[in-house]
Design an enzyme around this catalytic site. Structure first.
Site, PDB file in Angstrom:
ATOM      1  N   GLU A 134     -13.441   1.344 112.043  1.00 39.89           N
ATOM      2  CA  GLU A 134     -14.405   0.756 112.987  1.00 39.89           C
ATOM      3  C   GLU A 134     -15.161  -0.419 112.387  1.00 39.89           C
ATOM      4  OE1 GLU A 134     -14.818   3.480 111.325  1.00 39.89           O
ATOM      5  OE2 GLU A 134     -16.896   3.722 110.702  1.00 39.89           O
ATOM      6  N   HIS A 144     -13.002   3.520 107.036  1.00 44.25           N
ATOM      7  CA  HIS A 144     -13.700   3.170 108.279  1.00 44.25           C
ATOM      8  C   HIS A 144     -12.985   2.079 109.071  1.00 44.25           C
ATOM      9  CE1 HIS A 144     -17.437   5.283 107.236  1.00 44.25           C
ATOM     10  NE2 HIS A 144     -17.196   4.905 105.997  1.00 44.25           N
ATOM     11  N   CYS A 168     -14.596   9.313 107.525  1.00 48.39           N
ATOM     12  CA  CYS A 168     -15.485   9.450 106.369  1.00 48.39           C
ATOM     13  C   CYS A 168     -16.342  10.714 106.464  1.00 48.39           C
ATOM     14  CB  CYS A 168     -16.332   8.194 106.200  1.00 48.39           C
ATOM     15  SG  CYS A 168     -17.132   8.094 104.593  1.00 48.39           S
TER      16      CYS A 168
END
Lengths: 191, 292
Positions: A173, A171, A78
């Site tokens: 994560e 994302h 991002c």
């Protein structure tokens, strides 16, 4: 292997947790000398403008720029993708590390009310789809032919590789799925 | 199939603010100064808490023209405040496209019993809390982010510290509890047990928690990070200080280097006079007591 997460601002801890789950040592990178201790770096999501300013003020920018030129492996998510891009279409004056030959539009998918999650096909990491979370994400509007497109959504690449560089608009994560982080370690860093 | 306004998207957005500073602004010019200083988001409002406190009257959602002009002025996310329980103000801000809504005790409450049912919205919400029970109730209502309340507009950090310490102590207690103890404790503090179970498992709130209320210096910001805040909201502390550019930048830097006293010393040098502070004992109105 020691992997760094650029620890200036953003969702640093989420990336650290991913790397730990994969069994590697992690370093929260705030200062230039910490860059010398790691085999690869992840740049998290957050605010690209804030990260640029603080990286410059605390002298992380210039050494990282040099390392990227010399083939140091980096994965940008991002805001991290924005930092790596050659050009930022809607903020041409915003500086970047110019390591990935793509042109991005910041917040290209819209503001927060337009943020979304979607299942993506990413053959390079396996047959099962990947739940991708896009948050005020940048859109890759143009890219060099030499950029390897690993996943595409609505005609725009959303996960790309360019030699030592990996970058995603979304994302990983924020999910429990470690496959993209594993790909970065096994396929990008180890090569 | 694209899904918008999901919990992952709301909570995930709050994660992106972490290790950063969110600044109150009342004009597009101030918003630009905040962005330049390194703020990760701005909070658009008509009056900063120090002025709300001084001037009194009913404090409401800011004028929409003002919010739009701030959204146009900066590329970082823009948050805006609604009164507690004011569903209509929240719908209006969502329609305008603000990135986050703060259901805030700094404004005059609109409902004396209920907070907004935040699950009904695509836009994420942040709410204030003074203790674990309050935080968990807000999360149950759909808040994707919590800020410990402090006492806004005072430039006095003591209440922010008290609330952060209270939340931490209560989380530590929860971590040691058995299931039956947890049910009883949930009843005691008015908090749903399902979320308390998440707190027990994670050893922290299941959403991002920023410190707010009374942050006036870089050292104040560092103190809140030392106590475990994920980041800091600064209201009157910047634009009521002598040199907002310097102060804003210094507070951003101190949130990055909160664990390095030598760097903090450098950051704290020559930053101009901080906002004038207020003793909590002398206050007529405590904003933190609004919200339940």
């Amino acid at each position: 292997m020691k992997i760094g997460v650029l620890g200036i601002q953003g969702d640093i801890q989420e990336h650290l947790r991913m790397i730990e789950r994969l069994g590697h040592e992690v370093i929260w990178v705030k200062r230039p000398e910490q860059l010398e201790k790691i085999s690869g770096l992840i740049m998290p999501g957050g605010e690209s403008t804030t990260m640029i300013k603080l990286m410059k003020r605390f002298e992380v920018w210039e050494p990282l720029y040099q390392m990227l030129q010399n083939g140091f492996p980096v994965y940008g998510t991002c805001a991290g993708l924005v930092l790596l891009a050659y050009e930022i279409e809607n903020y041409p004056d915003q500086d970047s590390l110019k390591a990935l030959p793509v042109r991005v539009e910041r917040n290209g998918y819209g503001r927060q009310v337009d943020s979304f999650e979607v299942e993506l096909e990413i053959p390079a990491i396996g047959a099962n789809s990947f739940n991708a979370v896009f948050i005020r994400a940048p859109i890759i509007v143009d890219w060099d032919k030499s950029v390897e497109v690993l996943s595409i959504y609505k005609n725009a690449p959303v996960l790309v590789r360019y030699g030592n560089i990996l970058a995603s608009s979304f994302h990983p994560e924020l999910t429990d799925d470690v496959r993209i982080h594993r790909y970065f370690i096994d396929e990008v860093i180890k090569e | 199939m694209e899904k918008k306004g999901t919990w992952a998207v709301k909570k995930g957005f709050a994660e992106m603010f972490k290790n950063g500073v969110i600044m109150d602004v009342t004009t597009p010019e101030q918003a630009k100064i905040a962005q330049e200083a390194g703020a990760v988001a701005v909070m658009a409002l008509e009056r900063v808490p120090a002025d709300i406190r001084k001037e009194g009257g009913v404090a409401r959602m800011a004028d929409i023209r003002l919010i739009k002009s701030i959204m146009e002025a900066v590329s970082i996310p823009v948050m805006a405040k609604v009164r507690i329980g004011h569903i209509a103000e929240a719908r209006i801000l969502e329609a305008v496209g603000v990135d986050f809504i703060d259901e805030s005790e700094v404004l005059t409450p609109a409902d004396d019993r209920y907070h907004v049912d935040k699950h009904q919205f695509t836009v994420p919400f942040v709410c204030g809390a003074r203790n674990l029970g309050e935080a968990v109730r807000r999360i149950a209502e759909g808040a994707a982010m919590i800020r410990t309340k402090g006492e806004a507009g005072t430039g006095n950090i003591i209440e922010a510290v008290k609330h952060m310490r209270t939340v931490n102590e209560e989380i530590r207690k929860v971590k040691l509890m058995s299931d039956e103890e947890l049910v009883h404790y949930g009843k005691e503090i008015g908090a749903p047990v399902e979320i308390l179970k998440q707190v027990r498992e994670l050893g922290r709130l299941p959403v991002v928690n920023f410190a707010a209320g009374g942050v006036a210096t870089p050292a104040d910001a560092a103190l809140m990070m030392i106590l475990g805040a994920d980041g800091v909201f600064v209201g009157s502390g910047i634009f009521k200080s002598k040199d907002p550019r310097k102060m804003g930048k210094a507070i951003v830097e101190s949130v990055l280097h909160w664990d390095d006293p030598k760097i903090l010393a450098k950051i704290s040098e020559d930053i101009g006079q901080p906002m004038e502070g207020k003793d909590i004992e002398e206050l007529e109105v405590k904003l933190q007591e609004r919200g339940w």
